[in-house]
Scaffold this active site. Structure first.
Site, PDB file in Angstrom:
ATOM      1  N   GLU A  37       0.855  -1.194   0.000  1.00 13.34           N
ATOM      2  CA  GLU A  37       0.000   0.000   0.000  1.00 13.34           C
ATOM      3  C   GLU A  37       0.889   1.241   0.000  1.00 13.34           C
ATOM      4  OE1 GLU A  37      -2.666   2.418   3.248  1.00 13.34           O
ATOM      5  OE2 GLU A  37      -2.824   0.225   3.279  1.00 13.34           O
ATOM      6  N   THR A  67      -3.908   6.226   2.240  1.00 12.73           N
ATOM      7  CA  THR A  67      -4.099   7.614   2.665  1.00 12.73           C
ATOM      8  C   THR A  67      -4.748   8.419   1.537  1.00 12.73           C
ATOM      9  OG1 THR A  67      -2.008   7.335   3.878  1.00 12.73           O
ATOM     10  CG2 THR A  67      -3.042   9.485   4.011  1.00 12.73           C
ATOM     11  N   LYS A 117     -11.061  -1.470   6.757  1.00 10.74           N
ATOM     12  CA  LYS A 117      -9.824  -1.292   7.511  1.00 10.74           C
ATOM     13  C   LYS A 117     -10.193  -0.831   8.923  1.00 10.74           C
ATOM     14  CE  LYS A 117      -5.846   1.880   7.500  1.00 10.74           C
ATOM     15  NZ  LYS A 117      -5.136   2.911   6.713  1.00 10.74           N
TER      16      LYS A 117
END
Length: 209
Positions: A43, A71, A131
């Protein structure tokens, strides 16, 4: 890859390593060390300078690694990430516009959720993996409790997971684990061999299941 293939690849990997770094080059070296350690899902966070370039580089370099973007705070950034090769999108919170955009282009969206209400909202907009963030404020038993009413949702705790407690999260029902600093922190000392070693140890833990 089709959306369902990417989702399955993430689940098969079981470990997603979160890449941060002060420079594009540094983050790239972290990624290389992680791949050498056996990591197959990365990621790339958009806190990395020129993150879109790193997405392009890693996607071209490692055809057998699932590379996603993290993000991601809005749909505009998500679109840039997808055009740069991101196979999945991760956000610290749930964002409706990002969810819609990812659905439009058949890209898995993994939003950060802290409550059952947030998880249900995410599921209603097509999310298959949520998440759990920040994981530091939860006990692993939270996942087992959530799996009661939401057995169809895969949960990826991220934050505060280390080699000592990872088994507790897996035993509680976490299908995927997100790890950042516990693997990559040696970057500050330029010790990429240690990053490779840490990555390998985490891989060994998740794949012993």
């Amino acid at each position: 890859m089709k959306k369902y293939e990417v989702l399955q690849s993430i689940k098969d990997a079981k470990l997603v390593v979160v890449l941060r770094g002060e420079t594009l080059e540094g983050a790239g070296k972290i990624a290389d060390a992680c791949v050498r350690g056996g990591v197959t899902a990365l990621e790339v966070t958009f806190t990395v300078p020129q993150a879109h370039k790193l997405l392009e580089e890693l996607s071209d370099k490692y055809g057998d690694v699932i590379v996603g973007a993290g993000t991601v705070l809005d749909s505009e950034t998500a679109r840039i990430a997808i055009l740069s090769g991101a196979k999945f999108i991760v956000s610290p919170t749930f964002d409706l516009d990002t969810a819609k955009l990812c659905n439009r282009y058949g890209i898995p969206y993994l939003p950060g959720c802290m409550t059952v209400n947030e998880m249900i909202e995410a599921v209603e907009y097509g999310v298959s993996i949520v998440k759990l963030f920040p994981g530091t404020v939860y006990d692993p038993s939270f996942i087992k409790a959530v799996k009661g009413p939401l057995p169809q949702v895969s949960i990826m705790p991220t934050g505060g997971i280390n080699l000592d407690n990872i088994q507790d999260w897996l035993d509680a029902g976490a299908e995927i684990i997100g790890v950042g600093g516990e693997i990559t922190k040696s970057d500050q000392a330029g010790d990429y061999t240690q990053i490779e070693r840490q990555a390998s140890q985490f891989i060994e833990k998740v794949r012993s299941e």
